[in-house]
Design an enzyme around this catalytic site. Structure first.
Site, PDB file in Angstrom:
ATOM      1  N   GLU A  24      -3.677  -0.823  -3.621  1.00  8.94           N
ATOM      2  CA  GLU A  24      -4.363  -0.084  -4.699  1.00  8.94           C
ATOM      3  C   GLU A  24      -4.241   1.417  -4.489  1.00  8.94           C
ATOM      4  N   GLY A  47       0.262 -10.656  -5.210  1.00  7.82           N
ATOM      5  CA  GLY A  47      -0.298 -11.889  -4.658  1.00  7.82           C
ATOM      6  C   GLY A  47       0.091 -13.055  -5.548  1.00  7.82           C
ATOM      7  N   THR A  49       4.129  -3.083  -7.934  1.00  8.40           N
ATOM      8  CA  THR A  49       4.895  -2.466  -6.843  1.00  8.40           C
ATOM      9  C   THR A  49       6.291  -3.077  -6.741  1.00  8.40           C
TER      10      THR A  49
HETATM   11  C1  LIG Z   1      -1.738   8.349  -9.159  1.00  5.32           C
HETATM   12  C2  LIG Z   1      -0.281   8.266  -8.695  1.00  5.32           C
HETATM   13  C3  LIG Z   1      -0.211   8.552  -7.215  1.00  5.32           C
HETATM   14  C4  LIG Z   1       0.532   9.259  -9.473  1.00  5.32           C
HETATM   15  O1  LIG Z   1       0.475   8.928 -10.860  1.00  5.32           O
HETATM   16  P1  LIG Z   1       1.625   9.323 -11.908  1.00  5.32           P
HETATM   17  O2  LIG Z   1       1.159   9.078 -13.297  1.00  5.32           O
HETATM   18  O3  LIG Z   1       2.875   8.662 -11.505  1.00  5.32           O
HETATM   19  O4  LIG Z   1       1.872  10.843 -11.691  1.00  5.32           O
HETATM   20  P2  LIG Z   1       1.032  12.162 -11.811  1.00  5.32           P
HETATM   21  O5  LIG Z   1       1.831  13.034 -12.669  1.00  5.32           O
HETATM   22  O6  LIG Z   1       0.751  12.631 -10.418  1.00  5.32           O
HETATM   23  O7  LIG Z   1      -0.314  11.831 -12.534  1.00  5.32           O
HETATM   24  C5  LIG Z   1      -0.451  12.235 -13.841  1.00  5.32           C
HETATM   25  C6  LIG Z   1      -1.872  12.522 -14.212  1.00  5.32           C
HETATM   26  O8  LIG Z   1      -2.551  11.291 -14.372  1.00  5.32           O
HETATM   27  C7  LIG Z   1      -3.700  11.243 -13.572  1.00  5.32           C
HETATM   28  N1  LIG Z   1      -3.891   9.854 -13.160  1.00  5.32           N
HETATM   29  C8  LIG Z   1      -3.143   9.152 -12.315  1.00  5.32           C
HETATM   30  N2  LIG Z   1      -3.617   7.914 -12.192  1.00  5.32           N
HETATM   31  C9  LIG Z   1      -4.685   7.846 -13.018  1.00  5.32           C
HETATM   32  C10 LIG Z   1      -5.614   6.821 -13.330  1.00  5.32           C
HETATM   33  N3  LIG Z   1      -5.528   5.618 -12.738  1.00  5.32           N
HETATM   34  N4  LIG Z   1      -6.580   7.095 -14.228  1.00  5.32           N
HETATM   35  C11 LIG Z   1      -6.681   8.296 -14.793  1.00  5.32           C
HETATM   36  N5  LIG Z   1      -5.847   9.322 -14.531  1.00  5.32           N
HETATM   37  C12 LIG Z   1      -4.866   9.083 -13.655  1.00  5.32           C
HETATM   38  C13 LIG Z   1      -3.396  12.181 -12.446  1.00  5.32           C
HETATM   39  O9  LIG Z   1      -4.596  12.606 -11.840  1.00  5.32           O
HETATM   40  C14 LIG Z   1      -2.690  13.281 -13.182  1.00  5.32           C
HETATM   41  O10 LIG Z   1      -3.668  14.042 -13.881  1.00  5.32           O
HETATM   42  P3  LIG Z   1      -3.363  15.546 -14.321  1.00  5.32           P
HETATM   43  O11 LIG Z   1      -2.094  15.546 -15.120  1.00  5.32           O
HETATM   44  O12 LIG Z   1      -3.239  16.321 -13.057  1.00  5.32           O
HETATM   45  O13 LIG Z   1      -4.561  15.947 -15.120  1.00  5.32           O
HETATM   46  C15 LIG Z   1       0.290   6.896  -8.984  1.00  5.32           C
HETATM   47  O14 LIG Z   1       1.629   6.850  -8.609  1.00  5.32           O
HETATM   48  C16 LIG Z   1      -0.486   5.795  -8.347  1.00  5.32           C
HETATM   49  O15 LIG Z   1      -1.546   5.387  -8.823  1.00  5.32           O
HETATM   50  N6  LIG Z   1       0.029   5.258  -7.246  1.00  5.32           N
HETATM   51  C17 LIG Z   1      -0.573   4.170  -6.513  1.00  5.32           C
HETATM   52  C18 LIG Z   1      -0.039   2.851  -6.984  1.00  5.32           C
HETATM   53  C19 LIG Z   1      -1.024   1.752  -6.797  1.00  5.32           C
HETATM   54  O16 LIG Z   1      -2.218   1.942  -6.643  1.00  5.32           O
HETATM   55  N7  LIG Z   1      -0.572   0.547  -6.861  1.00  5.32           N
HETATM   56  C20 LIG Z   1      -1.404  -0.605  -6.782  1.00  5.32           C
HETATM   57  C21 LIG Z   1      -0.606  -1.855  -7.021  1.00  5.32           C
HETATM   58  S1  LIG Z   1      -1.589  -3.274  -7.212  1.00  5.32           S
HETATM   59  C22 LIG Z   1      -2.183  -3.637  -5.648  1.00  5.32           C
HETATM   60  O17 LIG Z   1      -2.006  -2.925  -4.719  1.00  5.32           O
HETATM   61  C23 LIG Z   1      -2.941  -4.902  -5.530  1.00  5.32           C
HETATM   62  C24 LIG Z   1      -3.510  -5.283  -4.400  1.00  5.32           C
HETATM   63  C25 LIG Z   1      -4.161  -6.589  -4.308  1.00  5.32           C
HETATM   64  C26 LIG Z   1      -5.510  -6.501  -3.753  1.00  5.32           C
HETATM   65  C27 LIG Z   1      -6.097  -7.888  -3.677  1.00  5.32           C
HETATM   66  C28 LIG Z   1      -7.388  -7.965  -2.998  1.00  5.32           C
HETATM   67  C29 LIG Z   1      -8.415  -7.255  -3.716  1.00  5.32           C
HETATM   68  C30 LIG Z   1      -9.767  -7.459  -3.145  1.00  5.32           C
HETATM   69  C31 LIG Z   1     -10.704  -6.877  -4.103  1.00  5.32           C
HETATM   70  C32 LIG Z   1     -12.031  -6.619  -3.600  1.00  5.32           C
HETATM   71  C33 LIG Z   1     -13.039  -7.611  -4.033  1.00  5.32           C
HETATM   72  C34 LIG Z   1     -14.350  -6.999  -3.820  1.00  5.32           C
HETATM   73  C35 LIG Z   1     -15.401  -8.034  -3.775  1.00  5.32           C
HETATM   74  C36 LIG Z   1     -16.634  -7.401  -3.293  1.00  5.32           C
HETATM   75  C37 LIG Z   1     -17.532  -8.455  -2.738  1.00  5.32           C
HETATM   76  O18 LIG Z   1     -17.061  -9.465  -2.200  1.00  5.32           O
HETATM   77  O19 LIG Z   1     -18.732  -8.213  -2.813  1.00  5.32           O
HETATM   78  C1  LIG Z   2      -1.830  -7.026   1.356  1.00  5.35           C
HETATM   79  C2  LIG Z   2      -1.202  -6.305   0.221  1.00  5.35           C
HETATM   80  C3  LIG Z   2      -1.367  -6.789  -1.064  1.00  5.35           C
HETATM   81  C4  LIG Z   2      -0.725  -6.162  -2.133  1.00  5.35           C
HETATM   82  N1  LIG Z   2      -0.851  -6.700  -3.383  1.00  5.35           N
HETATM   83  C5  LIG Z   2      -0.182  -6.143  -4.415  1.00  5.35           C
HETATM   84  C6  LIG Z   2      -0.226  -6.734  -5.722  1.00  5.35           C
HETATM   85  O1  LIG Z   2      -0.892  -7.752  -5.930  1.00  5.35           O
HETATM   86  N2  LIG Z   2       0.476  -6.152  -6.704  1.00  5.35           N
HETATM   87  C7  LIG Z   2       1.209  -5.030  -6.513  1.00  5.35           C
HETATM   88  O2  LIG Z   2       1.829  -4.561  -7.460  1.00  5.35           O
HETATM   89  N3  LIG Z   2       1.260  -4.431  -5.305  1.00  5.35           N
HETATM   90  C8  LIG Z   2       0.597  -4.967  -4.257  1.00  5.35           C
HETATM   91  N4  LIG Z   2       0.638  -4.369  -3.007  1.00  5.35           N
HETATM   92  C9  LIG Z   2       1.441  -3.166  -2.818  1.00  5.35           C
HETATM   93  C10 LIG Z   2       0.604  -1.923  -2.582  1.00  5.35           C
HETATM   94  O3  LIG Z   2      -0.003  -1.499  -3.755  1.00  5.35           O
HETATM   95  C11 LIG Z   2       1.495  -0.825  -1.992  1.00  5.35           C
HETATM   96  O4  LIG Z   2       1.934  -1.268  -0.723  1.00  5.35           O
HETATM   97  C12 LIG Z   2       0.730   0.467  -1.877  1.00  5.35           C
HETATM   98  O5  LIG Z   2       0.483   1.013  -3.148  1.00  5.35           O
HETATM   99  C13 LIG Z   2       1.435   1.504  -0.984  1.00  5.35           C
HETATM  100  O6  LIG Z   2       2.720   1.745  -1.394  1.00  5.35           O
HETATM  101  P1  LIG Z   2       3.966   1.654  -0.411  1.00  5.35           P
HETATM  102  O7  LIG Z   2       3.861   0.370   0.318  1.00  5.35           O
HETATM  103  O8  LIG Z   2       5.162   1.875  -1.228  1.00  5.35           O
HETATM  104  O9  LIG Z   2       3.776   2.801   0.633  1.00  5.35           O
HETATM  105  P2  LIG Z   2       4.494   4.217   0.617  1.00  5.35           P
HETATM  106  O10 LIG Z   2       4.097   4.929  -0.644  1.00  5.35           O
HETATM  107  O11 LIG Z   2       5.940   4.062   0.887  1.00  5.35           O
HETATM  108  O12 LIG Z   2       3.783   4.906   1.848  1.00  5.35           O
HETATM  109  C14 LIG Z   2       4.398   5.109   3.128  1.00  5.35           C
HETATM  110  C15 LIG Z   2       3.953   6.462   3.697  1.00  5.35           C
HETATM  111  O13 LIG Z   2       4.407   7.504   2.858  1.00  5.35           O
HETATM  112  C16 LIG Z   2       3.348   8.386   2.556  1.00  5.35           C
HETATM  113  N5  LIG Z   2       3.481   8.907   1.188  1.00  5.35           N
HETATM  114  C17 LIG Z   2       3.955   8.262   0.097  1.00  5.35           C
HETATM  115  N6  LIG Z   2       3.871   9.063  -0.990  1.00  5.35           N
HETATM  116  C18 LIG Z   2       3.325  10.220  -0.592  1.00  5.35           C
HETATM  117  C19 LIG Z   2       2.957  11.419  -1.255  1.00  5.35           C
HETATM  118  N7  LIG Z   2       3.102  11.573  -2.561  1.00  5.35           N
HETATM  119  N8  LIG Z   2       2.408  12.400  -0.515  1.00  5.35           N
HETATM  120  C20 LIG Z   2       2.214  12.246   0.797  1.00  5.35           C
HETATM  121  N9  LIG Z   2       2.536  11.125   1.483  1.00  5.35           N
HETATM  122  C21 LIG Z   2       3.081  10.127   0.798  1.00  5.35           C
HETATM  123  C22 LIG Z   2       2.089   7.536   2.665  1.00  5.35           C
HETATM  124  O14 LIG Z   2       0.949   8.329   2.932  1.00  5.35           O
HETATM  125  C23 LIG Z   2       2.438   6.613   3.822  1.00  5.35           C
HETATM  126  O15 LIG Z   2       2.112   7.267   5.017  1.00  5.35           O
HETATM  127  C24 LIG Z   2       0.017  -4.993  -1.923  1.00  5.35           C
HETATM  128  C25 LIG Z   2       0.144  -4.482  -0.620  1.00  5.35           C
HETATM  129  C26 LIG Z   2      -0.448  -5.122   0.442  1.00  5.35           C
HETATM  130  C27 LIG Z   2      -0.265  -4.562   1.826  1.00  5.35           C
END
Ligand SMILES: CC(C)(COP(=O)(O)OP(=O)(O)OC[C@H]1O[C@@H](n2cnc3c(N)ncnc32)[C@H](O)[C@@H]1OP(=O)(O)O)[C@@H](O)C(=O)NCCC(=O)NCCSC(=O)/C=C/CCCCCCCCCCCCC(=O)O
Ligand SMILES: Cc1cc2nc3c(=O)[nH]c(=O)nc-3n(C[C@H](O)[C@H](O)[C@H](O)COP(=O)(O)OP(=O)(O)OC[C@H]3O[C@@H](n4cnc5c(N)ncnc54)[C@H](O)[C@@H]3O)c2cc1C
Length: 646
Positions: free
Chosen positions: A414, A176, A138
């Site tokens: 995620e 993180g 991100t």
């Molecule tokens: C999916 C998006 C929104 C868009 O994708 P993009 O490729 O840009 O664009 P599209 O054209 O829309 O998509 C193209 C096509 O690809 C398909 N697609 C998309 N994603 C996937 C995928 N992952 N796999 C397969 N196919 C995929 C899509 O459907 C389209 O298909 P088609 O062409 O229509 O056929 C993308 O922008 C997106 O994913 N956005 C979100 C970004 C995101 O998720 N970021 C995450 C950053 S990392 C993060 O957030 C980390 C957080 C830290 C968490 C730490 C704590 C974790 C705790 C864990 C829990 C532990 C559990 C323990 C349990 C216990 O204790 O017991």
């Molecule tokens: C505690 C925490 C831990 C994290 N850890 C990590 C990490 O380890 N690594 C990492 O890479 N990232 C990490 N992230 C980032 C996280 O993955 C992003 O914050 C998350 O994917 C949401 O993206 P954003 O913050 O840009 O929200 P935005 O996408 O800006 O969302 C804001 C608003 O816009 C709306 N919106 C956005 N796009 C659309 C759309 N296409 N259609 C309709 N509505 C839309 C959403 O619904 C929401 O209401 C972490 C975030 C948090 C809070």
């Protein structure tokens, strides 16, 4: 032991232990989980309640704990990945750990994306914790993958990639372990021979291996957040940082700069799919913890009066049952859905590893949808549990504020939940395939017979009494038909296209319908999976009590979404009026088993960390003891008196 809670346990109509075995997946698993939980008696894991510490102290305590966890893993000889997860979940309690990202994102990315040579180099370093990693995807300005700005440009003369954050908005934000890690998997747009090939993953060293000083890279902590105080979510600015060609995961660039296409570009996103799948199980766990706290407390708390008798337990109030028992049913439903999601993830990712990518789109759609559905429901559920504990729920001693603050970002990270729900392209595509006469397999197969069973508004007089509200299989069927709301979403898109809107605008103008369709699809899956699970449960007493919960889950969901079911002609108005009556009967049936049902989750007190949720029910004396430990009570007269009041 509090006498109320003793009485509750005597009232149970089933064997709690046997239900615990079902939740764990067998007696052996329960036995092993309990053995692992004994590590909590190790004095090296003693710690101060984080609620009494500053952010910096919390971070330090968490790092110490993470390091202890690793040392103890070796001492206790725990090496099986599932057992490591169990151990970490027990020791972590209600908070996250500073090294969490290393385990849940960095290592899994290496495991799934390193080639043989890379595995040989990086896995020993990462599994011995010399390399401590994070996952930097991100950016300050974007999360949408195609919009990410960080670039990795191949320089064939030096055989290096040059990583660059060209703008403020391209600074990596949120990963993180900003202070803890010395390496990162960085997601960047790959450029070679002047052409962009989309997002790819690169291993970048961030800090010196001995001194932990940052390399010429801007890296740090982004500051305090709503929760996650133990985690040093970070920033990372890369200014033309050079890394060797070998640090590109899956190595798609040849020495001469030629790009070799992967089997699927989406494989780079695999780690997110993995975590989304895990979050379904985490939702179940947190819902179960919250219900345990609220229901045990409600069994020992007496308040007001129903009749002119001594104050009743608050669990006897119908409204209290109506708040908590549907959530208890949800905790059970999500536990079984979590098991399904884990099995499905490992089955399909096994096929993917063997080169069969056919089910990747379904895995992505299911994990994205269920992640959003279960985290949203759990997030609001925790708050209902907290409110149901009155004032004491507001105290951090209840653990409910912490559970909420730590859980709520699951709706955002995620993949933000609305965005995940909008990954419904798969549903619409499946609907169109079914409409064109293709036979769908798997969870989408219910769309096969949609043509015969149109879900559309019927005039009130013509509404058929399709559903026996006491019959679970009928309820599953009506959820299935409601899930055909995807038809309305598809029609909305079609209508927009007929108005000569672009494909993109047609989708955006149908987004509310698409999210509704996705929600209905997930709801159907949950009701179906819960009901399917019942057929595996032979013990008649347990089967009976879980059937009651499943009925409550299904009927409560219909009551909350009555408009959909009425509009689609799936239920008549008289049937709808029967549902609250039946729900009240179900609440009465669940009441005697409520405490036993939360006991079956089998959380040790140390894991629950809640004064209100104590197994012995001795809430008041322990609330008093906890309050006395507040740092404000360290001296009888606080220094502020001398400074400002005197
Ligand atoms: C999916 C998006 C929104 C868009 O994708 P993009 O490729 O840009 O664009 P599209 O054209 O829309 O998509 C193209 C096509 O690809 C398909 N697609 C998309 N994603 C996937 C995928 N992952 N796999 C397969 N196919 C995929 C899509 O459907 C389209 O298909 P088609 O062409 O229509 O056929 C993308 O922008 C997106 O994913 N956005 C979100 C970004 C995101 O998720 N970021 C995450 C950053 S990392 C993060 O957030 C980390 C957080 C830290 C968490 C730490 C704590 C974790 C705790 C864990 C829990 C532990 C559990 C323990 C349990 C216990 O204790 O017991
Ligand atoms: C505690 C925490 C831990 C994290 N850890 C990590 C990490 O380890 N690594 C990492 O890479 N990232 C990490 N992230 C980032 C996280 O993955 C992003 O914050 C998350 O994917 C949401 O993206 P954003 O913050 O840009 O929200 P935005 O996408 O800006 O969302 C804001 C608003 O816009 C709306 N919106 C956005 N796009 C659309 C759309 N296409 N259609 C309709 N509505 C839309 C959403 O619904 C929401 O209401 C972490 C975030 C948090 C809070």
């Amino acid at each position: 032991m509090n006498p109320d809670i003793v009485k509750e346990r005597q009232n149970a109509s089933f064997d709690v232990q046997k239900l615990t075995y079902i939740l764990d997946g067998g007696p052996e698993k329960t036995k092993r989980r309990r053995e692992i939980s004994l590590v909590l008696n190790d004095p090296d894991f003693d710690e101060e309640d984080p609620n009494f510490l500053s952010r910096s102290e919390r971070y330090e305590q968490a790092v110490r704990k993470s390091a202890q966890m690793i040392l103890k893993l070796r001492e206790y000889g725990i090496s099986d990945p599932a057992e490591i997860n169990c151990y970490k979940s027990v020791v972590r309690g209600n908070f996250h750990e500073s090294l969490g990202l290393h385990y849940v994102m960095f290592l899994p990315t290496l495991y799934s994306q390193c080639d043989q040579e890379q595995s040989k180099k990086w896995l020993p370093l990462a599994t011995s914790f010399e390399v401590l990693g994070t996952y930097a995807q991100t950016e300050l300005g974007h999360t949408h993958l195609r919009g990410l700005e960080t670039t990795a440009t191949f320089d064939p003369t030096t055989q290096e990639f040059v990583l660059n954050s060209p703008t403020v908005t391209s600074i990596k934000w949120w990963p993180g372990a900003g202070k803890t890690s010395n390496h990162a998997v960085v997601l960047a747009q790959l450029y070679t021979r002047g052409k962009c090939h989309g997002l790819h993953a690169f291993i970048v060293q961030l800090r010196h291996m001995d001194t932990h000083e940052p390399l010429p890279i801007l890296v740090g902590d982004i500051g305090p957040k709503f929760g996650f105080s133990e985690v040093d979510n970070g920033f990372l600015k890369l200014d033309h940082v050079r890394i060797p060609r070998e640090n590109m995961l899956m190595k798609h660039v040849e020495p001469d700069g030629r790009y070799v296409k992967p089997a699927s570009a989406k494989l780079t996103y695999g780690t997110m799919v993995f975590i989304r799948s895990l979050l379904v199980g985490l939702s179940a766990l947190v819902m179960a913890k919250s219900c345990t706290i609220a229901i045990r407390y409600s069994a020992v708390r007496h308040q007001s009066e129903i009749r002119s008798e001594p104050e009743p337990q608050i669990l006897d109030y119908q409204t209290q049952q109506y708040k908590l028992f549907p959530l208890l049913a949800t905790a059970y439903a999500f536990s079984f859905v979590g098991q399904y999601m884990t099995e499905t993830y490992y089955r399909i990712s096994g096929d993917i590893n063997q080169g069969d990518l056919s089910e990747l789109p379904e895995l992505h759609a299911v994990s994205a949808g269920l992640k959003a559905f279960t985290t949203w429901t759990t997030n609001t559920g925790i708050e209902v549990c907290r409110m149901s504990c009155g004032g004491h729920g507001y105290s951090r001693s209840s653990a409910l504020p912490d559970l909420y603050a730590e859980f709520t970002p699951t709706c955002t990270y995620e993949g933000e939940n609305t965005v995940m729900m909008l990954q419904t392209a798969y549903l619409v595509k499946s609907y169109r395939q079914a409409k064109a006469g293709e036979q769908l397999r798997g969870i989408m197969s219910y769309l096969n017979d949609m043509e015969q069973r149109h879900v559309r508004a019927h005039p009130a007089s013509a509404r058929p009494a399709l559903v026996d509200i006491n019959d679970l299989s009928d309820l599953v069927e009506s959820y299935k038909l409601r899930a055909a709301l995807v038809e309305s979403a598809a029609k909305s898109i079609q209508q927009e296209l007929q108005k000569r809107r672009s494909h993109e605008d047609a989708w955006n103008n149908s987004a509310i319908d698409l999210v509704k369709a996705s929600d209905a699809h997930c709801h159907y899956m949950v009701v179906k999976l819960f009901t399917d699970k019942l057929s595996e449960i032979g013990d008649p007493d347990i089967n009976l009590v879980l059937t009651t919960l499943a009925q409550l889950y299904a009927l409560h969901g219909i009551a909350l979404n009555s408009g959909d079911f009425l509009q689609a002609g799936l239920l008549t108005v008289p049937q709808m009026q029967q549902i609250p009556v039946r729900i009240k009967e179900l609440l009465c049936l669940i009441r005697p088993n409520a405490v036993a049902l939360v006991d079956a989750f089998d959380f040790p007190d140390k894991v629950l960390s809640s004064v209100l949720g104590r197994y012995d029910g001795n809430v008041y004396e322990n609330l008093f003891e906890w309050a006395r430990r507040s740092p404000l009570n360290a001296t009888e007269v606080h220094e502020s008196f001398h400074k400002y009041l005197k």
